[in-house]
Design a protein around this motif. Structure first.
Motif, mmCIF file in Angstrom:
data_model
loop_
_atom_site.group_PDB
_atom_site.id
_atom_site.type_symbol
_atom_site.label_atom_id
_atom_site.label_comp_id
_atom_site.label_asym_id
_atom_site.label_seq_id
_atom_site.Cartn_x
_atom_site.Cartn_y
_atom_site.Cartn_z
ATOM 1 N N ALA A 1 0.807 -1.223 0.000
ATOM 2 C CA ALA A 1 0.000 0.000 0.000
ATOM 3 C C ALA A 1 0.840 1.273 0.000
ATOM 4 O O ALA A 1 0.335 2.346 -0.299
ATOM 5 C CB ALA A 1 -0.933 0.015 1.214
ATOM 6 N N LYS B 1 4.987 2.209 -3.668
ATOM 7 C CA LYS B 1 5.217 3.143 -4.770
ATOM 8 C C LYS B 1 5.440 4.555 -4.236
ATOM 9 O O LYS B 1 6.211 5.335 -4.804
ATOM 10 C CB LYS B 1 4.024 3.119 -5.728
ATOM 11 C CG LYS B 1 3.860 1.783 -6.439
ATOM 12 C CD LYS B 1 2.581 1.784 -7.247
ATOM 13 C CE LYS B 1 2.312 0.399 -7.844
ATOM 14 N NZ LYS B 1 0.994 0.361 -8.494
ATOM 15 N N SER C 1 1.790 5.915 -9.771
ATOM 16 C CA SER C 1 2.036 6.916 -8.723
ATOM 17 C C SER C 1 3.063 7.883 -9.285
ATOM 18 O O SER C 1 4.115 7.456 -9.771
ATOM 19 C CB SER C 1 2.584 6.266 -7.450
ATOM 20 O OG SER C 1 1.553 5.633 -6.749
ATOM 21 N N THR D 1 -2.951 6.984 -6.808
ATOM 22 C CA THR D 1 -4.339 6.573 -7.038
ATOM 23 C C THR D 1 -4.548 5.139 -6.590
ATOM 24 O O THR D 1 -3.698 4.286 -6.805
ATOM 25 C CB THR D 1 -4.667 6.702 -8.547
ATOM 26 O OG1 THR D 1 -4.543 8.078 -8.914
ATOM 27 C CG2 THR D 1 -6.075 6.220 -8.845
ATOM 28 N N ASP E 1 0.457 7.659 -1.082
ATOM 29 C CA ASP E 1 0.118 6.257 -1.338
ATOM 30 C C ASP E 1 -0.698 5.666 -0.183
ATOM 31 O O ASP E 1 -1.735 5.019 -0.392
ATOM 32 C CB ASP E 1 1.416 5.466 -1.551
ATOM 33 C CG ASP E 1 1.192 4.203 -2.344
ATOM 34 O OD1 ASP E 1 0.034 3.854 -2.620
ATOM 35 O OD2 ASP E 1 2.207 3.551 -2.684
#
Ligand code: ADP
Ligand code: MG
Ligand code: MG
Length: 329
Positions: free
Chosen positions: A163, A166, A193, A233, A278
């Motif tokens: 999670a 990135k 990302s 995202t 993120d």
């Protein structure tokens, strides 16, 4: 300089602008291209820190020590874990990196690459319940010692930093770019990302498209941002399998063990810190738009939510930076 590569199991695209007549950025110490240095860093991050698969990585070592007492972690890892736990607390456990057993069980990692997702078999209910019971951020113990931090997790628990991986990468990339004075501007995407850095040679803002979760080949609009932002995202279209017409995606509800089902189909976070962008995108996806907006009040971060009907809502601070696509007007 433009390049497209793969690292950390995802697509890395880099556009790096260099001032003067130097065709490639060299930091004076080496003649490596900055894009290669970035790639090397991402591979190192994966191999030394974030991977649960490679024995060499800290995450794998923490997992291997589950139930065996505390193990020492790097200062960087300690910092990430600490911030993860804080977000777990703020989200009432909706965000929880101790769900590793669950992500393994669902086999999330293979989905994007699956040649034939029809071969996929859903986990049994009982297995889901068992894996779910092994998660729980409150049982991850971080302990600050004189010169180090140790972490211990109970037997059976596995952590998964998917999670935030990135986002962490974006923070590391920014540090690299700062070492190259001849890099005047860059926009770098780690699997969607995105980091904006510095200025465009022709002036003006960086344009970042926001994917339409209902039609992922299209965008709902564009964010126009100065350098220095991270855009992350989370969406139900990013990684999923479909079984009997039902979509199972890669963001799990630690309370049920199943892919989450909130009002959010996609959420994009804009903030200066990569890790945060993120972490908050995943957290807001699980929480839904209402609870998500409340969480965002605690941070200097903006967000754009898209629901399953395609309705867009965003934080007030983002409105001046977001422009709908023509087709949406
Ligand atoms: P992406 O991997 O596309 O950047 P996210 O940033 O939203 O998407 O991260 C999703 C990943 O986070 C999953 O693949 C999984 O590894 C992990 N994850 C899934 N559910 C949760 C959760 N509730 N809390 C923390 N991490 C999660
Ligand atoms: Mg995330
Ligand atoms: Mg992410």
């Amino acid at each position: 300089e433009k390049s497209i590569d793969t690292a950390m199991g995802t697509v890395i695209s880099q556009t790096v602008y260099v001032t003067g007549n130097s065709p490639t950025a060299t930091n004076g110490k080496t003649d490596e291209k900055v894009t290669d240095v970035v790639l090397q860093k991402l591979n190192d991050l994966e191999q030394q820190e974030l991977s649960w698969r490679l024995d060499s990585a800290e995450v794998a070592k923490i997992n291997a020590a589950a139930g065996k007492g505390p193990i020492q972690v790097s200062a960087a890892m300690a910092g990430w874990l600490k911030r993860c736990l804080q977000i777990s607390e703020q989200t009432g456990g909706a965000f929880d990196v101790s769900i590793g057993k669950l992500s393994r069980l669902w086999d999330i990692d293979t989905w994007a690459a699956a040649d034939d997702p029809q071969d996929y078999e859903l986990p049994e209910l009982e297995e889901i319940e068992q894996a779910c019971a092994l998660a729980g951020w409150k049982q991850m113990i971080l302990e600050q010692r004189t010169n180090s931090t140790v972490v211990s997790i109970p037997a059976g628990m596995q952590i998964d930093l998917g999670a935030v991986g990135k986002g962490v990468a974006l923070d590391e990339i920014r540090k690299i770019l700062e070492e190259y004075p001849e890099v005047s501007g860059a926009v770098i995407s780690v699997g969607g990302s995105i980091l904006t850095y510095g200025n465009k040679p022709e002036g003006g803002t960086w344009q970042i498209a926001v994917t339409d979760p209902l039609e992922p080949s299209q965008s709902v609009g564009v964010l126009t941002l100065d350098g220095g932002y991270c855009v992350s995202t989370s969406g139900d279209y990013e990684r999923y399998v479909e079984v009997d017409g039902v979509r199972y995606h890669h963001i799990l509800d630690p309370r049920t063990g199943f892919p989450t089902r909130s009002d959010v189909a996609g959420v994009t976070i804009v903030t200066k810190d990569g890790f945060l962008s993120d972490a908050l995108s995943t957290a807001c996806f699980v929480l839904g738009s209402e609870e998500g907006q409340k969480l965002l009040e605690k941070y200097d971060a903006e967000a754009l939510f898209i629901d399953h009907e395609g309705t867009i809502t965003m934080t007030e601070g983002l409105q001046q930076y977001f422009h709908l696509s023509n087709s949406q007007k």
